[in-house]
Scaffold this active site. Structure first.
Site, short mmCIF file in Angstrom:
data_model
loop_
_atom_site.label_atom_id
_atom_site.label_comp_id
_atom_site.label_asym_id
_atom_site.label_seq_id
_atom_site.Cartn_x
_atom_site.Cartn_y
_atom_site.Cartn_z
N PRO A 2 -10.27 24.11 13.35
CA PRO A 2 -9.06 23.81 12.59
C PRO A 2 -7.99 24.87 12.84
O PRO A 2 -8.28 26.07 12.90
CB PRO A 2 -9.55 23.85 11.14
CG PRO A 2 -11.01 23.60 11.21
CD PRO A 2 -11.46 24.22 12.50
N GLU A 3 -6.77 24.42 13.02
CA GLU A 3 -5.66 25.34 13.23
C GLU A 3 -4.78 25.35 11.98
O GLU A 3 -5.17 24.82 10.94
CB GLU A 3 -4.89 24.93 14.50
CG GLU A 3 -5.79 24.99 15.74
CD GLU A 3 -5.09 24.59 17.04
OE1 GLU A 3 -3.84 24.74 17.13
OE2 GLU A 3 -5.77 24.12 17.96
N LYS A 61 -5.10 31.08 10.26
CA LYS A 61 -6.21 30.16 10.06
C LYS A 61 -7.14 30.57 8.93
O LYS A 61 -8.17 29.94 8.72
CB LYS A 61 -7.00 30.04 11.36
CG LYS A 61 -6.16 29.59 12.56
CD LYS A 61 -6.99 29.63 13.83
CE LYS A 61 -6.13 29.39 15.05
NZ LYS A 61 -6.91 29.48 16.32
N ARG A 269 -11.42 27.56 27.67
CA ARG A 269 -11.02 26.36 26.94
C ARG A 269 -10.39 25.40 27.93
O ARG A 269 -10.35 25.65 29.13
CB ARG A 269 -10.00 26.72 25.86
CG ARG A 269 -10.42 27.88 24.98
CD ARG A 269 -9.35 28.26 23.99
NE ARG A 269 -9.67 29.52 23.33
CZ ARG A 269 -8.98 30.05 22.35
NH1 ARG A 269 -7.91 29.45 21.92
NH2 ARG A 269 -9.35 31.20 21.82
#
Length: 283
Positions: A2-3, A61, A269
Protein backbone atom coordinates in the site's frame (compact mmCIF):
# COMPACT_ATOMS: atom_id res chain seq x y z
CA UNK A 1 2.62 -2.59 -0.90
CA UNK A 2 0.00 0.00 0.00
CA UNK A 3 1.21 3.47 -0.87
CA UNK A 4 0.15 6.90 0.36
CA UNK A 5 -3.45 6.90 -1.00
CA UNK A 6 -4.20 3.45 0.36
CA UNK A 7 -2.77 4.24 3.80
CA UNK A 8 -4.66 7.53 3.91
CA UNK A 9 -7.92 5.73 3.10
CA UNK A 10 -7.31 3.47 6.11
CA UNK A 11 -6.42 6.42 8.35
CA UNK A 12 -9.61 8.25 7.41
CA UNK A 13 -11.68 5.16 8.12
CA UNK A 14 -10.14 4.80 11.56
CA UNK A 15 -10.49 8.51 12.27
CA UNK A 16 -14.21 8.32 11.55
CA UNK A 17 -14.88 5.28 13.74
CA UNK A 18 -12.47 4.87 16.66
CA UNK A 19 -11.72 8.37 18.01
CA UNK A 20 -12.55 8.71 21.69
CA UNK A 21 -12.74 4.97 22.22
CA UNK A 22 -10.79 3.18 24.96
CA UNK A 23 -8.98 -0.13 24.52
CA UNK A 24 -10.50 -2.80 26.77
CA UNK A 25 -8.80 -5.94 25.49
CA UNK A 26 -5.69 -6.84 23.47
CA UNK A 27 -4.71 -10.21 22.09
CA UNK A 28 -1.55 -10.75 20.03
CA UNK A 29 -1.86 -13.83 17.84
CA UNK A 30 1.56 -13.67 16.17
CA UNK A 31 4.74 -12.22 17.73
CA UNK A 32 6.12 -11.17 14.34
CA UNK A 33 3.39 -8.54 14.14
CA UNK A 34 4.97 -6.69 17.10
CA UNK A 35 8.64 -7.34 16.35
CA UNK A 36 9.25 -3.59 15.92
CA UNK A 37 8.07 -2.93 19.48
CA UNK A 38 11.17 -3.05 21.67
CA UNK A 39 9.35 -4.17 24.80
CA UNK A 40 7.80 -7.22 23.14
CA UNK A 41 4.19 -8.45 23.02
CA UNK A 42 3.45 -8.17 26.74
CA UNK A 43 4.68 -4.58 26.94
CA UNK A 44 2.72 -3.51 23.87
CA UNK A 45 -0.45 -5.06 25.28
CA UNK A 46 0.11 -3.30 28.62
CA UNK A 47 0.62 0.08 26.93
CA UNK A 48 -2.57 -0.29 24.88
CA UNK A 49 -4.86 -1.69 27.56
CA UNK A 50 -6.90 1.16 29.04
CA UNK A 51 -5.52 3.75 26.60
CA UNK A 52 -7.90 6.14 24.87
CA UNK A 53 -7.53 6.79 21.13
CA UNK A 54 -7.38 10.57 20.86
CA UNK A 55 -6.30 11.13 17.25
CA UNK A 56 -4.96 9.70 14.02
CA UNK A 57 -2.00 10.69 11.88
CA UNK A 58 0.03 9.67 8.86
CA UNK A 59 3.37 10.47 7.30
CA UNK A 60 4.12 8.76 4.02
CA UNK A 61 3.17 5.09 4.34
CA UNK A 62 3.04 5.04 8.15
CA UNK A 63 -0.13 5.75 10.09
CA UNK A 64 -0.69 6.05 13.81
CA UNK A 65 -3.28 6.36 16.53
CA UNK A 66 -2.37 8.88 19.23
CA UNK A 67 -3.05 7.66 22.76
CA UNK A 68 -4.33 9.49 25.85
CA UNK A 69 -2.62 12.90 26.14
CA UNK A 70 -0.79 12.53 22.83
CA UNK A 71 2.68 11.73 24.19
CA UNK A 72 2.56 8.22 22.72
CA UNK A 73 1.13 6.66 19.60
CA UNK A 74 0.36 3.22 18.24
CA UNK A 75 2.25 3.20 14.94
CA UNK A 76 1.05 0.90 12.17
CA UNK A 77 3.04 -0.19 9.14
CA UNK A 78 0.92 -2.17 6.70
CA UNK A 79 3.89 -3.78 4.95
CA UNK A 80 2.92 -5.75 1.84
CA UNK A 81 -0.45 -7.07 2.95
CA UNK A 82 -1.45 -5.53 6.27
CA UNK A 83 -5.10 -4.68 6.89
CA UNK A 84 -6.76 -2.70 9.68
CA UNK A 85 -10.28 -4.10 9.84
CA UNK A 86 -13.25 -3.10 11.96
CA UNK A 87 -15.66 -5.95 12.59
CA UNK A 88 -15.48 -9.60 11.56
CA UNK A 89 -12.34 -11.00 9.95
CA UNK A 90 -12.95 -13.07 6.79
CA UNK A 91 -9.69 -15.09 7.06
CA UNK A 92 -8.82 -15.72 10.69
CA UNK A 93 -5.70 -17.68 9.70
CA UNK A 94 -4.05 -14.34 8.93
CA UNK A 95 -5.24 -12.54 12.08
CA UNK A 96 -2.20 -11.15 13.92
CA UNK A 97 -3.61 -8.75 16.54
CA UNK A 98 -7.13 -8.32 17.93
CA UNK A 99 -8.26 -5.31 19.97
CA UNK A 100 -11.63 -4.66 21.64
CA UNK A 101 -12.83 -1.11 22.29
CA UNK A 102 -15.20 0.15 24.99
CA UNK A 103 -18.15 0.39 22.57
CA UNK A 104 -17.58 -3.31 21.71
CA UNK A 105 -15.97 -2.44 18.37
CA UNK A 106 -13.46 -5.06 17.24
CA UNK A 107 -10.27 -3.71 15.63
CA UNK A 108 -8.16 -6.35 13.89
CA UNK A 109 -4.75 -6.35 12.26
CA UNK A 110 -4.65 -8.96 9.50
CA UNK A 111 -1.42 -9.58 7.59
CA UNK A 112 -1.01 -12.54 5.26
CA UNK A 113 2.69 -12.00 4.52
CA UNK A 114 3.62 -10.73 8.03
CA UNK A 115 5.82 -7.87 6.78
CA UNK A 116 3.74 -5.25 8.59
CA UNK A 117 3.29 -4.64 12.27
CA UNK A 118 2.45 -2.44 15.27
CA UNK A 119 4.62 -0.65 17.80
CA UNK A 120 4.09 2.02 20.43
CA UNK A 121 6.42 5.02 20.26
CA UNK A 122 6.96 8.39 21.89
CA UNK A 123 5.86 11.42 19.92
CA UNK A 124 8.44 14.01 18.83
CA UNK A 125 8.20 17.58 17.53
CA UNK A 126 9.46 17.80 13.93
CA UNK A 127 9.12 20.99 11.88
CA UNK A 128 6.12 22.09 13.90
CA UNK A 129 4.34 18.73 13.72
CA UNK A 130 4.02 15.98 16.32
CA UNK A 131 5.06 12.66 14.80
CA UNK A 132 6.23 9.34 16.29
CA UNK A 133 9.98 9.53 16.82
CA UNK A 134 10.82 6.45 14.66
CA UNK A 135 9.21 8.02 11.56
CA UNK A 136 10.59 11.53 12.09
CA UNK A 137 13.25 10.97 9.41
CA UNK A 138 10.62 10.69 6.68
CA UNK A 139 10.11 13.62 4.37
CA UNK A 140 6.73 15.26 3.97
CA UNK A 141 4.52 13.85 1.25
CA UNK A 142 2.85 15.72 -1.65
CA UNK A 143 -0.58 15.58 0.04
CA UNK A 144 0.74 17.15 3.26
CA UNK A 145 -0.57 20.75 3.53
CA UNK A 146 2.93 21.83 4.58
CA UNK A 147 4.71 20.05 1.75
CA UNK A 148 7.21 22.43 0.12
CA UNK A 149 7.73 21.40 -3.52
CA UNK A 150 10.42 24.03 -4.08
CA UNK A 151 12.49 22.63 -1.22
CA UNK A 152 12.18 19.12 -2.68
CA UNK A 153 13.07 20.38 -6.16
CA UNK A 154 16.21 21.96 -4.70
CA UNK A 155 17.20 18.60 -3.19
CA UNK A 156 16.40 16.59 -6.33
CA UNK A 157 18.44 18.97 -8.47
CA UNK A 158 21.58 17.86 -6.60
CA UNK A 159 20.99 14.11 -6.88
CA UNK A 160 23.23 12.24 -9.31
CA UNK A 161 21.02 9.15 -9.54
CA UNK A 162 17.83 8.12 -11.33
CA UNK A 163 14.74 10.24 -10.76
CA UNK A 164 12.65 7.16 -9.97
CA UNK A 165 15.15 6.10 -7.31
CA UNK A 166 14.80 9.54 -5.74
CA UNK A 167 10.99 9.43 -5.80
CA UNK A 168 11.16 6.14 -3.91
CA UNK A 169 13.55 7.57 -1.31
CA UNK A 170 11.21 8.24 1.61
CA UNK A 171 13.64 10.70 3.20
CA UNK A 172 13.40 13.00 0.16
CA UNK A 173 9.65 12.81 -0.37
CA UNK A 174 7.51 10.21 1.38
CA UNK A 175 4.47 8.21 0.36
CA UNK A 176 5.40 7.54 -3.28
CA UNK A 177 5.88 3.88 -4.10
CA UNK A 178 6.43 1.92 -7.28
CA UNK A 179 2.92 2.33 -8.69
CA UNK A 180 2.56 6.07 -8.31
CA UNK A 181 6.19 6.77 -9.27
CA UNK A 182 5.56 5.11 -12.64
CA UNK A 183 2.25 6.90 -13.06
CA UNK A 184 3.73 10.32 -12.19
CA UNK A 185 6.69 9.84 -14.52
CA UNK A 186 4.38 8.85 -17.38
CA UNK A 187 2.28 11.96 -16.83
CA UNK A 188 5.43 14.10 -16.76
CA UNK A 189 6.86 12.35 -19.88
CA UNK A 190 10.06 11.45 -18.02
CA UNK A 191 11.84 8.08 -18.12
CA UNK A 192 12.59 6.80 -14.63
CA UNK A 193 16.25 6.23 -15.51
CA UNK A 194 16.85 9.94 -16.18
CA UNK A 195 19.24 11.40 -13.63
CA UNK A 196 17.50 13.80 -11.27
CA UNK A 197 20.23 16.43 -11.59
CA UNK A 198 19.93 16.28 -15.41
CA UNK A 199 16.30 17.40 -15.31
CA UNK A 200 15.44 21.09 -15.36
CA UNK A 201 13.80 22.55 -12.31
CA UNK A 202 10.53 23.14 -14.23
CA UNK A 203 10.53 19.46 -15.21
CA UNK A 204 11.17 18.40 -11.60
CA UNK A 205 8.22 20.58 -10.56
CA UNK A 206 6.13 18.82 -13.22
CA UNK A 207 7.08 15.41 -11.83
CA UNK A 208 6.09 16.40 -8.27
CA UNK A 209 2.86 17.98 -9.47
CA UNK A 210 2.05 14.78 -11.37
CA UNK A 211 2.68 12.69 -8.24
CA UNK A 212 0.36 14.99 -6.28
CA UNK A 213 -2.35 14.76 -8.94
CA UNK A 214 -2.28 10.99 -9.44
CA UNK A 215 -2.26 10.24 -5.72
CA UNK A 216 -5.11 12.69 -5.11
CA UNK A 217 -7.14 10.94 -7.81
CA UNK A 218 -6.29 7.53 -6.35
CA UNK A 219 -7.35 8.70 -2.88
CA UNK A 220 -10.70 9.85 -4.26
CA UNK A 221 -11.17 6.38 -5.80
CA UNK A 222 -10.37 4.56 -2.56
CA UNK A 223 -6.86 3.56 -3.62
CA UNK A 224 -5.51 0.90 -5.95
CA UNK A 225 -6.39 -2.77 -5.35
CA UNK A 226 -4.71 -5.39 -7.51
CA UNK A 227 -5.90 -8.21 -5.23
CA UNK A 228 -7.75 -8.73 -1.97
CA UNK A 229 -4.72 -7.77 0.14
CA UNK A 230 -5.46 -4.04 0.16
CA UNK A 231 -8.86 -3.06 1.57
CA UNK A 232 -10.22 -0.23 3.69
CA UNK A 233 -11.32 -0.65 7.33
CA UNK A 234 -14.64 -2.09 6.17
CA UNK A 235 -13.01 -4.69 3.92
CA UNK A 236 -13.78 -2.87 0.65
CA UNK A 237 -11.33 -2.59 -2.24
CA UNK A 238 -10.35 0.61 -4.03
CA UNK A 239 -10.95 0.95 -7.77
CA UNK A 240 -8.19 3.26 -9.06
CA UNK A 241 -6.59 0.27 -10.81
CA UNK A 242 -8.99 0.94 -13.70
CA UNK A 243 -7.49 4.40 -14.21
CA UNK A 244 -3.79 3.44 -14.19
CA UNK A 245 -2.05 4.61 -17.37
CA UNK A 246 1.15 2.51 -17.35
CA UNK A 247 1.55 0.38 -14.24
CA UNK A 248 0.64 -3.24 -14.97
CA UNK A 249 -0.17 -2.47 -18.65
CA UNK A 250 2.79 -4.17 -20.36
CA UNK A 251 2.11 -4.68 -24.07
CA UNK A 252 -1.06 -2.59 -24.05
CA UNK A 253 -1.21 0.67 -26.04
CA UNK A 254 -0.21 3.91 -24.39
CA UNK A 255 -3.35 5.95 -23.77
CA UNK A 256 -1.54 9.01 -25.12
CA UNK A 257 0.36 7.86 -28.22
CA UNK A 258 -0.59 4.22 -28.81
CA UNK A 259 2.91 2.72 -28.44
CA UNK A 260 3.00 -0.58 -26.50
CA UNK A 261 3.81 -0.08 -22.82
CA UNK A 262 7.07 -1.71 -21.77
CA UNK A 263 8.18 -3.31 -18.54
CA UNK A 264 11.73 -3.48 -17.21
CA UNK A 265 13.44 -4.33 -13.94
CA UNK A 266 14.44 -1.52 -11.61
CA UNK A 267 15.66 -1.86 -8.00
CA UNK A 268 14.30 -5.44 -7.82
CA UNK A 269 10.89 -4.20 -8.96
CA UNK A 270 9.07 -3.67 -12.22
CA UNK A 271 8.97 -0.33 -14.00
CA UNK A 272 6.37 0.40 -16.65
CA UNK A 273 6.79 3.18 -19.21
CA UNK A 274 5.96 4.29 -22.74
CA UNK A 275 9.03 4.09 -24.99
CA UNK A 276 7.74 6.93 -27.18
CA UNK A 277 6.45 9.36 -24.53
CA UNK A 278 9.29 8.57 -22.11
CA UNK A 279 12.46 8.04 -24.18
CA UNK A 280 15.44 6.51 -22.47
CA UNK A 281 18.28 8.86 -21.55
CA UNK A 282 21.33 8.74 -23.78
CA UNK A 283 24.26 6.95 -22.25
Amino acid sequence: MPELPEVEVVRRGLDAQVLGRTVTAVRIHHPRAVRRHRGGPADLSARLLGAQITGTGRRGKYLWLTLDDGDQALVVHLGMSGQMLLGPVPHTAHLRIAVRLDDDTALHFVDQRTFGGWFVAQMAAVDGDAVPAPVAHLGRDPLDPRFDPEAVVAVLATKRSEIKRQLLDQSVVSGIGNIYADEALWRARVHGARRADALTRPKLRTVLAAADAVMSEALAAGGTSFDALYVNVNGESGYFERALDVYGRQGRPCRRCGAPIRREKFMNRSSFFCPRCQPRPRR
